[in-house]
Design an enzyme around this catalytic site. Structure first.
Site, PDB file in Angstrom:
ATOM      1  N   PRO A   1       0.856  -1.202   0.000  1.00  0.00           N
ATOM      2  CA  PRO A   1       0.000   0.000   0.000  1.00  0.00           C
ATOM      3  C   PRO A   1       0.890   1.251   0.000  1.00  0.00           C
ATOM      4  O   PRO A   1       1.517   1.573   0.999  1.00  0.00           O
ATOM      5  CB  PRO A   1      -0.820  -0.124   1.295  1.00  0.00           C
TER       6      PRO A   1
ATOM      7  N   ASP B   1       5.881   2.259   2.251  1.00  0.00           N
ATOM      8  CA  ASP B   1       4.938   1.170   2.520  1.00  0.00           C
ATOM      9  C   ASP B   1       4.145   1.538   3.771  1.00  0.00           C
ATOM     10  O   ASP B   1       4.679   1.536   4.885  1.00  0.00           O
ATOM     11  CB  ASP B   1       5.748  -0.123   2.728  1.00  0.00           C
ATOM     12  N   HIS B   2       2.876   1.840   3.564  1.00  0.00           N
ATOM     13  CA  HIS B   2       2.067   2.353   4.677  1.00  0.00           C
ATOM     14  C   HIS B   2       1.779   1.283   5.733  1.00  0.00           C
ATOM     15  O   HIS B   2       1.288   1.582   6.814  1.00  0.00           O
ATOM     16  CB  HIS B   2       0.764   2.933   4.131  1.00  0.00           C
ATOM     17  N   ARG B   3       2.090   0.028   5.414  1.00  0.00           N
ATOM     18  CA  ARG B   3       1.893  -1.003   6.441  1.00  0.00           C
ATOM     19  C   ARG B   3       2.881  -0.824   7.583  1.00  0.00           C
ATOM     20  O   ARG B   3       2.594  -1.187   8.712  1.00  0.00           O
ATOM     21  CB  ARG B   3       2.094  -2.409   5.843  1.00  0.00           C
TER      22      ARG B   3
ATOM     23  N   ILE C   1       5.075   2.180   7.797  1.00  0.00           N
ATOM     24  CA  ILE C   1       5.482   3.578   8.019  1.00  0.00           C
ATOM     25  C   ILE C   1       4.228   4.447   8.050  1.00  0.00           C
ATOM     26  O   ILE C   1       3.372   4.348   7.170  1.00  0.00           O
ATOM     27  CB  ILE C   1       6.431   4.043   6.895  1.00  0.00           C
TER      28      ILE C   1
END
Ligand code: CAO
Length: 453
Positions: free
Chosen positions: A249, A425-427, A429
């Site tokens: 994501p 990577d929004h998972r 960060i």
């Protein structure tokens, strides 16, 4: 007396070799006239093919994935004497052009109705359908789910089937709570929720992973074309980029760095750099500043492990640099960039990019990056959204610097501004951390003295 009747695919307009997307009935099952037997999907539409008569399915002659055209034998149905002597269902008064095969919408779905008892059904007479009235294609359902033994068939209305396809759910895996275990819309939603709770991170195939095959288009029909085979490097990077794009994501944080002083310093150092045989561009400064920011924000110099439950923080700082070659993108690695000086980094950068363009990189040159940079500044453009280079979790995009008026001490002054775009990577960060990272990077680039503090 019962007789066996063949069901052939009716005229479905200009379509041939159409995919069978679903088989809705099974051997031994009782079907009503007009009950849907199979679902077909073209790249433009999907349609249900109803049974011309009531009876018991002796054999389904097609299965999911088969290709069918007008006249293909779909099924053999055992029809009771009374029913075989009946006529096919007469179309009720309806506007010209309405399809005999109903489009896949709930309202228009064929309703089972008793077969009139006067004529023999023309079992082998295909019936026309108006392709203009076919609904747009819906995404194909996700299929493989190993842990639950699927029921052979799912009882669900067309609207529930449509919902399942939109959500990428295999209906055979959904427990039905309606009458006779019929699957309701809430059952589908509950199933999706339970799958998400089980953890898509662990790899449960769900919406988005299974996508429709691209349609084959004859572009030559519109004008002259040339076909150029993709180079092996481009195919390899395409596969990696695609995996990153669909599994990570992405969010991109944009920022700017004031590099007026940096550029002044770079120009001062140019003769010295040249005497050492290197060209000092902006990139070595950016690489160096990144290693400082990465030390302060270690979650950017990291990878998710294969379980998706642990973050591996790396204490080495290997910076991958995207290099544009005529055969596609390659990302050689500057190892231990935190321990190298600007000249050394500049020299290495020139070496790997020359070898990349001369196709002389070794596999070792491309391995081990912990963070990457994609610099388009030498070409042009401002901000863009680079794709994270899996298994890394962040990548910095650098745009072309430009002079801008910046307000300072009550006046506008010209400053040299460098566009920065950090995809992450929004998972692993958060947006706040990304903003802190780019703010820090911008500070470091604005005042190189901070690098020695
Ligand atoms: N703004 C303005 N000018 C810039 C700049 C920036 N941000 N970055 C570099 N330049 C200038 C350089 O100073 C140099 O100018 P001079 O020749 O006048 O000194 C010129 O642009 C060319 O620089 P370069 O490209 O040779 O060197 P580099 O260190 O900036 O970059 C490399 C090296 C290998 C990254 C680059 O050549 C390259 O391939 N870039 C493309 C990467 C890419 O395709 N990324 C996309 C990935 S996603 O598809």
């Amino acid at each position: 007396m019962a007789s066996q009747q063949k069901v052939l695919l009716p005229d479905i307009g200009d379509f041939a070799d159409v995919d069978v997307a679903e088989v809705l009935v099974a051997k031994g099952q009782r079907v009503e006239a007009e009950q849907s037997l199979i679902v077909l999907e073209t790249d433009k539409a999907s349609m249900e093919i109803p049974s011309p008569f009531a009876g018991t399915v002796v054999e389904m002659k097609v299965s999911v994935g088969d290709k069918v055209s007008e006249g293909t034998l779909i099924a053999i149905i055992e029809v009771e004497e009374a029913a075989t002597a009946a006529s096919p269902p007469e179309p009720a008064a309806k506007p010209a052009g309405e399809p005999a095969v109903a489009p896949r919408t709930e309202a228009a779905a064929p309703k089972p109705r008793p077969v009139p008892e006067t004529h023999k059904p023309p079992a082998e007479t295909p019936r026309p359908v108006d392709p203009a009235l076919l609904v747009p294609r819906e995404p194909a359902a996700a299929r493989a789910e190993d842990e639950i033994q699927p029921a052979p068939l799912a009882h669900a209305s067309p609207s529930v089937r449509r919902l399942a396809r939109e959500m990428g759910v295999d209906l055979r895996l959904v427990p039905g709570t309606g009458p006779k275990a019929r699957i309701t819309p809430d059952d589908v939603r509950r199933y999706v929720k339970s799958m998400i709770e089980k953890g898509t991170a662990a790899g449960v195939p769900i919406a988005g992973v299974s996508v429709a095959a691209p349609p084959q288009i004859d572009f030559a029909a519109f004008g002259p074309t040339d076909t150029v085979p993709l180079h092996r490097i481009r195919k390899l990077s395409a596969a990696n980029l695609h995996r990153s794009w669909v599994t990570i994501p992405h969010v991109t944080q944009h920022d700017e760095g004031d590099i007026t002083d940096l550029d002044e310093f770079r120009k001062q150092m140019r003769p010295e750099a040249e005497s050492r045989g290197v060209k000092l561009t902006f990139l070595p400064f950016v690489i160096k500043a990144c290693t400082y920011a990465l030390k302060e924000y270690p979650q950017f110099n990291a990878s998710l492990d294969h379980t998706g439950e642990n973050l591996i923080l790396k204490r080495y700082f290997f910076v991958g640099v995207a290099v544009d070659t005529e055969n596609g993108l390659v990302v050689p690695v500057v190892r231990d960039a935190d321990r190298k000086g600007l000249y050394e980094i500049a020299g290495e950068l020139a070496d790997v990019s020359a070898r990349a363009r001369g196709r002389k990189l070794t596999p070792g040159d491309l391995r081990g990056a912990s963070f990457s940079i994609s610099s388009l500044g030498g070409i042009g453009g401002t901000f863009f959204t680079p794709i994270v280079n899996h298994p890394e979790v962040a990548i910095l995009g650098v745009g072309k610097m430009s002079w801008r008026p910046v307000h300072s001490d009550g006046a506008f002054v010209p400053r040299l501004i460098l566009p920065l775009s950090l995809s992450y990577d929004h998972r692993v960060i958060d947006g706040a951390d990304a903003a802190r990272f780019t703010t820090r990077l911008s500070e470091l680039l604005s005042d190189l003295r901070r690098l020695i503090l």
